[in-house]
Design an enzyme around this catalytic site. Structure first.
Site, PDB file in Angstrom:
ATOM      1  N   HIS A 103      33.409 -44.019   5.598  1.00  0.00           N
ATOM      2  CA  HIS A 103      32.222 -43.286   5.144  1.00  0.00           C
ATOM      3  C   HIS A 103      31.034 -43.498   6.082  1.00  0.00           C
ATOM      4  O   HIS A 103      30.112 -42.689   6.106  1.00  0.00           O
ATOM      5  CB  HIS A 103      31.852 -43.694   3.716  1.00  0.00           C
ATOM      6  CG  HIS A 103      32.690 -43.018   2.682  1.00  0.00           C
ATOM      7  ND1 HIS A 103      32.224 -42.665   1.427  1.00  0.00           N
ATOM      8  CD2 HIS A 103      33.984 -42.601   2.716  1.00  0.00           C
ATOM      9  CE1 HIS A 103      33.200 -42.069   0.744  1.00  0.00           C
ATOM     10  NE2 HIS A 103      34.272 -42.036   1.506  1.00  0.00           N
ATOM     11  N   ARG A 128      37.216 -48.195   3.213  1.00  0.00           N
ATOM     12  CA  ARG A 128      36.530 -46.939   2.904  1.00  0.00           C
ATOM     13  C   ARG A 128      35.095 -46.947   3.441  1.00  0.00           C
ATOM     14  O   ARG A 128      34.567 -45.920   3.886  1.00  0.00           O
ATOM     15  CB  ARG A 128      36.546 -46.742   1.388  1.00  0.00           C
ATOM     16  CG  ARG A 128      35.946 -45.425   0.902  1.00  0.00           C
ATOM     17  CD  ARG A 128      36.226 -45.275  -0.591  1.00  0.00           C
ATOM     18  NE  ARG A 128      35.740 -44.017  -1.126  1.00  0.00           N
ATOM     19  CZ  ARG A 128      34.638 -43.904  -1.865  1.00  0.00           C
ATOM     20  NH1 ARG A 128      33.901 -44.980  -2.148  1.00  0.00           N
ATOM     21  NH2 ARG A 128      34.262 -42.724  -2.333  1.00  0.00           N
ATOM     22  N   HIS A 139      45.059 -44.449   1.377  1.00  0.00           N
ATOM     23  CA  HIS A 139      45.090 -44.346  -0.095  1.00  0.00           C
ATOM     24  C   HIS A 139      46.332 -45.018  -0.682  1.00  0.00           C
ATOM     25  O   HIS A 139      46.605 -44.886  -1.868  1.00  0.00           O
ATOM     26  CB  HIS A 139      45.003 -42.876  -0.532  1.00  0.00           C
ATOM     27  CG  HIS A 139      43.626 -42.305  -0.402  1.00  0.00           C
ATOM     28  ND1 HIS A 139      43.318 -41.010  -0.713  1.00  0.00           N
ATOM     29  CD2 HIS A 139      42.459 -42.878   0.009  1.00  0.00           C
ATOM     30  CE1 HIS A 139      42.026 -40.793  -0.494  1.00  0.00           C
ATOM     31  NE2 HIS A 139      41.493 -41.917  -0.049  1.00  0.00           N
ATOM     32  N   ASN A 168      29.129 -41.524  -2.179  1.00  0.00           N
ATOM     33  CA  ASN A 168      28.907 -42.977  -2.232  1.00  0.00           C
ATOM     34  C   ASN A 168      28.339 -43.491  -3.559  1.00  0.00           C
ATOM     35  O   ASN A 168      28.574 -44.645  -3.923  1.00  0.00           O
ATOM     36  CB  ASN A 168      27.949 -43.398  -1.103  1.00  0.00           C
ATOM     37  CG  ASN A 168      28.563 -43.199   0.272  1.00  0.00           C
ATOM     38  OD1 ASN A 168      29.777 -43.275   0.433  1.00  0.00           O
ATOM     39  ND2 ASN A 168      27.729 -42.914   1.264  1.00  0.00           N
TER      40      ASN A 168
END
Length: 331
Positions: A70, A66, A197, A98
């Protein structure tokens, strides 16, 4: 040898092997052998530290994956997410996507410390994150790919970019797709990368509205399986428990596989941004079905889309720098 296998596989799929390396905006190339001479043990160092971290805490694999995502969606894959606030820099760690949720920074710090001993001022924090994302995928049972390397680190961060560019759990399908398209990624990349996911957790606060008030009418989301919803309500009340954690894929939460897509077919996607892939668009619905029935195809596309995502606006050549400490720009 592995490189040739991937190239042959890509050709068999009708894909260009050039997705393994790409010319970047400012000139210069990303390519897997970038550190072949300057730091031959670079990949081994990343792999060893990540393996140790994931063995200690399985959830860390999803966190590192992740982190790369990001980072890339804000100003490109330039390690801007790792910078702490200081001087004129306002850290992206403070952004809504975040804050209280981005993690794995200490693992990156540990890799960087070992790397600086082995080959000082050579391997960028941005490349470390790209490698850690790949290794996290492999360690949890997912596909491998050769990571194109040669990124450099940003000297600044973008709090507004972090707040605006990263898809949110409650965004509409169209908003999420638009955010992907702005990064040069399409609907196939969106569905494949959402498959990450299959590992990891989400907080109650990121899907609560689906349980109690999806459309502002005090009703739960009718695209959420009701027995699954009642299970979720036990630990995600109307108020409080914001930080309570839930598996994104309750079937095999620490194994990288295609059960995430099977869950969507059963209306058991945890986040709104997961389930809309099946309910709101015909093309993405067909992709969800394809990956639910064919794990191998999902793995191939996931690897290809990760390479593509890792190629978002990297700094190369003399742009940016090689940070000595991933949390701050060089003095």
């Amino acid at each position: 040898m592995v490189h040739y296998i991937i190239v042959i596989t890509l050709l068999a799929l009708g894909l260009s092997p050039h997705c393994l390396s790409s010319k970047t905006v400012g000139g210069g190339y990303l390519y897997p052998q970038f550190y072949g001479h300057s730091c031959p043990k670079a990949q081994e160092i990343v792999r060893n530290v990540v393996a140790k971290a994931v063995a200690k805490e399985p959830r860390m694999a999803a966190s590192l994956l992740r982190l790369h995502f990001h980072d890339c969606f804000v100003k490109g894959c330039d390690a801007s997410i790792l910078l702490d606030s200081s001087g004129s820099i306002i850290s992206e760690k403070r952004s809504n996507p975040n804050r209280n949720s981005a993690r794995g920074f200490e693992v990156i710090d540990e890799i960087k410390a070992v790397m600086e001993k082995e080959c000082p001022h050579t391997v960028s924090c941005a490349d470390i994150m790209a490698l850690a994302a790949r290794d996290s995928t492999v360690l949890t049972g997912g596909p491998s790919w050769e990571v194109p390397l040669g990124r450099r680190d940003a000297r600044g961060a973008s709090l507004s970019g972090s707040n605006n560019n990263i898809p949110a759990p409650n965004n509409t399908f169209q908003t999420i797709l638009t955010k992907f398209k702005l990064q040069g990624l399409g609907i196939v990349d969106l569905v494949a990368l959402s498959g990450s996911h299959t590992i990891g957790n989400a907080r109650c606060t990121s899907f609560r509205q689906r349980l109690y008030n999806q459309s502002g009418n005090g009703q739960p989301d009718n695209t959420l399986d009701q027995s699954y919803a009642s299970q979720l309500r036990r630990n995600c009340p109307r108020s409080g428990g914001d930080q309570n954690l839930f598996f994104l894929d309750f079937v095999s939460p620490i194994k990288f596989d295609n059960s995430y897509f099977k869950n969507l077919l059963a209306n058991k996607g945890l986040l709104n941004s997961d389930q809309v892939l099946f309910t709101k668009n015909g093309e993405s619905r067909e992709l969800v079905k394809t990956y639910a029935y064919n794990q191998e195809l999902f793995f191939l596309q996931f690897a290809k889309s990760m390479i593509k995502m890792g190629n978002i606006s990297p700094l190369t050549g003399y742009r940016g720098e090689i940070r000595q400490n991933c949390r701050k720009i060089n003095a």
